[in-house]
Design a protein around this motif. Sequence first.
Motif, mmCIF file in Angstrom:
data_model
loop_
_atom_site.group_PDB
_atom_site.id
_atom_site.type_symbol
_atom_site.label_atom_id
_atom_site.label_comp_id
_atom_site.label_asym_id
_atom_site.label_seq_id
_atom_site.Cartn_x
_atom_site.Cartn_y
_atom_site.Cartn_z
ATOM 1 N N LYS A 26 0.839 -1.210 0.000
ATOM 2 C CA LYS A 26 0.000 0.000 0.000
ATOM 3 C C LYS A 26 0.863 1.244 0.000
ATOM 4 O O LYS A 26 0.506 2.283 -0.532
ATOM 5 C CB LYS A 26 -0.907 -0.002 1.238
ATOM 6 C CG LYS A 26 -2.125 -0.866 1.054
ATOM 7 C CD LYS A 26 -3.126 -0.640 2.163
ATOM 8 C CE LYS A 26 -4.345 -1.512 1.982
ATOM 9 N NZ LYS A 26 -4.981 -1.831 3.263
ATOM 10 N N LEU A 29 3.180 0.908 -3.981
ATOM 11 C CA LEU A 29 2.622 0.772 -5.333
ATOM 12 C C LEU A 29 1.617 1.879 -5.617
ATOM 13 O O LEU A 29 0.945 2.377 -4.707
ATOM 14 C CB LEU A 29 1.930 -0.589 -5.505
ATOM 15 C CG LEU A 29 2.828 -1.828 -5.591
ATOM 16 C CD1 LEU A 29 2.008 -3.030 -6.047
ATOM 17 C CD2 LEU A 29 4.006 -1.625 -6.528
ATOM 18 N N ASN A 30 1.483 2.215 -6.881
ATOM 19 C CA ASN A 30 0.499 3.202 -7.307
ATOM 20 C C ASN A 30 -0.885 2.796 -6.785
ATOM 21 O O ASN A 30 -1.272 1.623 -6.887
ATOM 22 C CB ASN A 30 0.503 3.261 -8.840
ATOM 23 C CG ASN A 30 -0.445 4.304 -9.372
ATOM 24 O OD1 ASN A 30 -1.650 4.184 -9.243
ATOM 25 N ND2 ASN A 30 0.104 5.337 -9.961
ATOM 26 N N GLN A 31 -1.612 3.777 -6.287
ATOM 27 C CA GLN A 31 -2.909 3.487 -5.654
ATOM 28 C C GLN A 31 -3.955 2.981 -6.635
ATOM 29 O O GLN A 31 -4.987 2.454 -6.231
ATOM 30 C CB GLN A 31 -3.444 4.744 -4.946
ATOM 31 C CG GLN A 31 -2.628 5.152 -3.732
ATOM 32 C CD GLN A 31 -1.544 6.166 -4.073
ATOM 33 O OE1 GLN A 31 -0.954 6.102 -5.148
ATOM 34 N NE2 GLN A 31 -1.269 7.066 -3.153
ATOM 35 N N GLY A 32 -3.711 3.145 -7.924
ATOM 36 C CA GLY A 32 -4.671 2.654 -8.923
ATOM 37 C C GLY A 32 -4.617 1.142 -9.082
ATOM 38 O O GLY A 32 -5.511 0.550 -9.679
ATOM 39 N N ILE A 33 -3.580 0.525 -8.548
ATOM 40 C CA ILE A 33 -3.441 -0.932 -8.714
ATOM 41 C C ILE A 33 -4.272 -1.610 -7.631
ATOM 42 O O ILE A 33 -4.022 -1.417 -6.439
ATOM 43 C CB ILE A 33 -1.956 -1.341 -8.628
ATOM 44 C CG1 ILE A 33 -1.161 -0.610 -9.728
ATOM 45 C CG2 ILE A 33 -1.794 -2.846 -8.766
ATOM 46 C CD1 ILE A 33 0.340 -0.751 -9.604
ATOM 47 N N TYR A 170 -10.796 7.001 -16.849
ATOM 48 C CA TYR A 170 -10.591 8.180 -16.021
ATOM 49 C C TYR A 170 -11.229 9.380 -16.711
ATOM 50 O O TYR A 170 -11.459 9.363 -17.922
ATOM 51 C CB TYR A 170 -9.093 8.435 -15.803
ATOM 52 C CG TYR A 170 -8.467 7.408 -14.884
ATOM 53 C CD1 TYR A 170 -8.592 7.510 -13.507
ATOM 54 C CD2 TYR A 170 -7.772 6.324 -15.402
ATOM 55 C CE1 TYR A 170 -8.033 6.570 -12.662
ATOM 56 C CE2 TYR A 170 -7.214 5.376 -14.567
ATOM 57 C CZ TYR A 170 -7.349 5.495 -13.193
ATOM 58 O OH TYR A 170 -6.805 4.555 -12.364
#
Length: 441
Positions: A26, A29-33, A170
């Motif tokens: 968390k 990594l990018n929060q979109g993953i 998006y």
Amino acid sequence: MELPPCDHTPAPYTGPAKSDLLARRKDVLNQGIFLLYKEPLMPVEGHMQYLWDETGKRYLDCFGGICTVSVGHCHPEVNAALSRQMGLIQHAPTCYLHPAVVEYAETLASTFPDPLRRVYFVNSGSEANDLAILMARLHTGHHEILSLRNCYHGGNAVGMSLTGHHTWKYAVPPMPGFQHAKAPHPVWGPIPYDTPGAGREYAEEIKHLIQFGTSGKVAAFIAEPMQGVGGTVPYPADYLEHAYAHAREAGGVCIADEVQTGFGRTGTNFWGFQNYGVTPDIVVMAKSIGNGFPLAAVVTTDEIAEKMAGRIHFNTFGGDALAMAVGKATLDIMLRDDLQGHCKLIGDRIIAGLEKLQTQYPIIASVRGSGLILGVEFVRDGKPAGAFTADFFERCKDHGLIVGKGGLFGSVIRIKPPMCLTEADADFLLAVFKAVLEELS
Ligand SMILES: Cc1ncc(COP(=O)(O)O)c(C=O)c1O
């Protein structure tokens, strides 16, 4: 319910604790993953159709890492081909001569009907769609692209512009020239599929979009032969024939996105488009092609491919020796072991079991798909039962069964296992479905 026996013993897991890993992931990594499941799954070992988590618990994998593991997790012959190539030369790009890319392209091309024979390898489905759109525009000299509502074609700029699902987009301007036609649907569409001429009627939407939404000239119409992320949505048998005719009349080429449907998974044909009696001009494939290795391809005709000549076009890892070794080994296994026939056999068994459950549990509104690309849609009070499906999905995991979820409202359970699933595995899946339906009723 007992999983069918398996003679593989996983190595004890000695890596970081799950809770620690989750926190670190968390953080970095990018929060979109995203992660699936309330309590995320942590598979640390795989063997054919089975996965083991960090505690040693075994699961039947009926999602294959999202329809990607085709001949089986860590298939020994695929692993051997990869190791062999690793020991010889790892990176052999297509700007040098190497046997692997030629030999594999020849085998892959041999699975297509004429005139589809020119292969371009890339690394992902999104990238392959991007390339397919480029080819369509170069070939036709037109710009406008038609795809379908409820489709998914990837997460890059072209893929997202093609995609017809707000949940995967998006709020940024899509690329210009992309439009979405209303698509058929066996539950939510206005025309029941068994209506004579249903496909022709649904395809009128393509004609109307061309007439009212474009210059009248289009570069391409692209469709998955069965929508995957959209919730396993096949079309009426005559739909693509009419849709393709409208696109071609407007000067466009037809692209089949076989990222989920290809390589015999539908059971009835090697390529999903063959189930509709059509031949596209460009075919895009990924996922199953590499059994989990980053590999994708675009296959087209001589005439379309030659429009790529005259400029320098290069893809660093596309056609690389490692990917080619994996791709060739995977395809050889599929052809040698007739996995298409196997998908049909096991798929028919699952469908029969699901249809029986449908007579007992009215929440099952639709059982659809073919071979080992299947969907079960849950509907309650005339509405997509997304919350029920989410619970169902979680409970299956508790019982040791990994499935997928899809559809705009998350109301479809998706079954897309490695193609080596056995009859005993199919019966286990059906037993878990019955138990979970009972628990949630
Ligand atoms: C039909 C279809 N096309 C394209 C893609 C994009 O592939 P990738 O994730 O490899 O870019 C996907 C991925 O799920 C897909 O299902």
